[in-house]
Each structure stands twice: as C-alpha cells, then as structure tokens.
Design a protein around this motif. Sequence first.
Motif, short mmCIF file in Angstrom:
data_model
loop_
_atom_site.label_atom_id
_atom_site.label_comp_id
_atom_site.label_asym_id
_atom_site.label_seq_id
_atom_site.Cartn_x
_atom_site.Cartn_y
_atom_site.Cartn_z
N PRO A 53 -4.84 5.52 0.63
CA PRO A 53 -3.68 4.61 0.10
C PRO A 53 -3.97 4.03 -1.19
O PRO A 53 -5.19 3.64 -1.38
CB PRO A 53 -3.63 3.57 1.54
CG PRO A 53 -4.21 4.55 2.65
CD PRO A 53 -5.41 5.35 2.09
N VAL A 54 -3.12 3.89 -2.04
CA VAL A 54 -3.27 2.86 -3.10
C VAL A 54 -2.78 1.68 -2.68
O VAL A 54 -1.55 1.43 -2.43
CB VAL A 54 -2.56 3.78 -4.32
CG1 VAL A 54 -2.67 2.95 -5.49
CG2 VAL A 54 -3.20 4.96 -4.64
N GLU A 55 -3.70 0.78 -3.22
CA GLU A 55 -3.14 -0.81 -2.85
C GLU A 55 -3.23 -1.66 -4.00
O GLU A 55 -4.23 -1.59 -4.97
CB GLU A 55 -4.17 -1.25 -1.72
CG GLU A 55 -3.69 -2.82 -1.07
CD GLU A 55 -4.64 -3.26 0.13
OE1 GLU A 55 -5.33 -4.45 -0.24
OE2 GLU A 55 -4.85 -2.40 0.89
N SER B 238 0.78 -1.20 0.04
CA SER B 238 -0.05 -0.23 -0.03
C SER B 238 0.99 1.13 0.06
O SER B 238 1.80 1.31 0.72
CB SER B 238 -1.02 0.07 1.18
OG SER B 238 -0.09 -0.11 2.42
N ILE B 239 0.58 2.23 -0.82
CA ILE B 239 1.14 3.49 -0.95
C ILE B 239 0.49 4.51 -0.11
O ILE B 239 -0.56 4.93 -0.66
CB ILE B 239 1.53 3.52 -2.21
CG1 ILE B 239 2.28 2.49 -3.09
CG2 ILE B 239 2.64 4.91 -2.48
CD1 ILE B 239 3.38 1.83 -2.70
N ARG C 232 -3.27 -0.80 -13.92
CA ARG C 232 -1.78 -0.44 -13.48
C ARG C 232 -1.89 0.96 -13.20
O ARG C 232 -2.17 1.85 -14.12
CB ARG C 232 -0.90 -0.79 -14.35
CG ARG C 232 -1.13 -2.52 -14.86
CD ARG C 232 -0.33 -2.74 -16.10
NE ARG C 232 0.98 -3.07 -15.75
CZ ARG C 232 2.14 -2.09 -16.40
NH1 ARG C 232 1.81 -1.09 -17.13
NH2 ARG C 232 3.26 -2.45 -15.88
N THR C 233 -1.51 1.36 -12.19
CA THR C 233 -1.09 2.66 -11.63
C THR C 233 0.30 3.09 -11.49
O THR C 233 0.82 2.58 -10.31
CB THR C 233 -2.05 2.87 -10.23
OG1 THR C 233 -3.27 2.64 -10.62
CG2 THR C 233 -1.91 4.26 -10.01
N PRO C 234 0.82 3.97 -12.03
CA PRO C 234 2.24 4.38 -11.59
C PRO C 234 2.13 5.59 -10.47
O PRO C 234 1.22 6.60 -10.34
CB PRO C 234 2.61 5.22 -12.96
CG PRO C 234 1.16 5.79 -13.55
CD PRO C 234 0.07 4.94 -13.04
N ILE C 235 3.13 5.19 -9.40
CA ILE C 235 2.98 6.20 -8.31
C ILE C 235 4.47 6.88 -8.48
O ILE C 235 5.56 6.10 -8.52
CB ILE C 235 3.22 5.08 -6.97
CG1 ILE C 235 1.81 4.46 -7.06
CG2 ILE C 235 3.16 6.22 -5.87
CD1 ILE C 235 0.69 4.98 -6.99
#
Length: 269
Positions: A227-229, A220-221, A250-253
């Motif tokens: 939070p993005v999990e 988790s970010i 797909r998510t770029p962080i």
Amino acid sequence: MAFALGPLARAQNYRVEAFDSIGSTNAEALVRARAGERGPLWLVTDLQTAGRGRRQREWISPRGNLAATIVETLDVAPPVAATLGFAAGLSLEAALQAVSVEQRMRSGGSASTSFLLKWPNDVLADGKKLSGILLEAETIGGDLAVAVGMGTNVISAPEGTPYPATSLAALGITAGAGDLFMALSDAWAEFRGIWDNGRGFGEIRSRWLERAAGLGETVSIHSNGAPVEGIFETIDDTGCLIIAGHDGKRTPIAAGDVHFGSAKSSGAI
C-alpha cells in the motif's frame, strides 16, 4: 420498466434502448459498437444479470436497481477518453442530488443526503458505496468506441462487498430506476458537453475535487504491491491521484483501491 430521456438529452439527440433484462449493458454496448453503432446511445435496464465492475469484479444488480451504459465513438486518444470517467461521476452525483431534492420537497423534510465522489469511480452516500462506474474502450476501424457504464443501488445493496454499500431505498429515497435514469441522462448531456472531448477536463477536474471524498486526509492505496500511504492532495490533469507522503514526496497513482485512513486502520494490508 419504462425508461425515458430527460429534455436536455432529447434536445441533444441522444437515444435510449431499454431492456427488461440483460447480461451486461457494457458488453452489449461494445457489441453494438463493433457492429457500427456510433452513438450517443444509452442502453439501460433495471435487471442486469452479469454485470462487471473494475478488475472484473461482479456487479450484482437485482430487479429494481439501475444499470445504464452510454456508448459513442470519440476522436480522442485513450488516455484522454479515460478522463471521461470523472464526468460520469459528476453526472451520477448531480442525478442523485436531483432525486434526493425532489424526495425532500415531496415529503416536506429538511434533511439532505451527502453524496461524495470516491476516486476513481464510485459515488458514496453516508460513507457507503451507492454507485459505481466502469469505463471500457476499444479501437474499431480507426475510431475509439467508449462505453461508460453507471450502476446504482436503487432498491437494494449487495452484502459481503469489499466496502460497505447502501441503496437509495435504505437512505429513504423512493425514486425508481426510471426517475434516476431521466435525471442521469440530462446530467450526462451537461457534463459530457463540459468535458468536450477532453478540452474541458480542467473544469471537470475542479468540480470533481469539490465533491471528492477524503481530500486532504490520510488515505492508503492498495494495488498490486505494498500500500502507498499519504495525504490525498489532488488529482492531476490526467486523472491520477496525487499522494503527498510523510517525506514530502508526491506520488501519482494511476489505478488502485482507495482506503480512508492509514493502511493498518483501514485493513489495506
């Protein structure tokens, strides 16, 4: 404490200036850059009194721990310079492996310590934070001055940190800050050369992923929002963390704090 460059760093004309104590090696590096320093120059100490980590967090570094910053000017765009942090992670991991192996050879032991790289800027040992990286850049006279600070808990680790921390001493590794710096200066010369002003980031990325903590696992970010999990899938060619969500998206962080496991179990919510 005496600090000396390794043979590869000396051969590549790196320089080093050591301080008995200093507020922040990164802050001093940028002061030097504004005054015309082009590097590559190492600024190093085993007593940093006003160190900073990411997001202006305090980096506590008592006597005996290592605080080192490499400063130089680069002819690259800021997003390219940002990928230099991954070369720094590889350099720290290689230096830590070198002093760990030397310790094992001296003691005749067979156990080894596992060092892993945590996105975006930490080195972990046995799942605890051992080293941190802070990359800062400033445009000065048309050039980009970059200061890459690398700090390692050599003799002690801070308490009450957001993540558990450890030190070389706690791991049974008796290398001093000077020993680690010598190994680091050579490892940096190697990986800075591979990075090659961003042209070699593909190779750096590949090697970094081989040493990445949590790769292929649920993370988790936590940033400024919720939070993005998802599954830590990879990092892309700009250094962004790619999360594969349960819905297949797909998510770029670009920035954030990584917690291993779900948001609920990791305390990221």
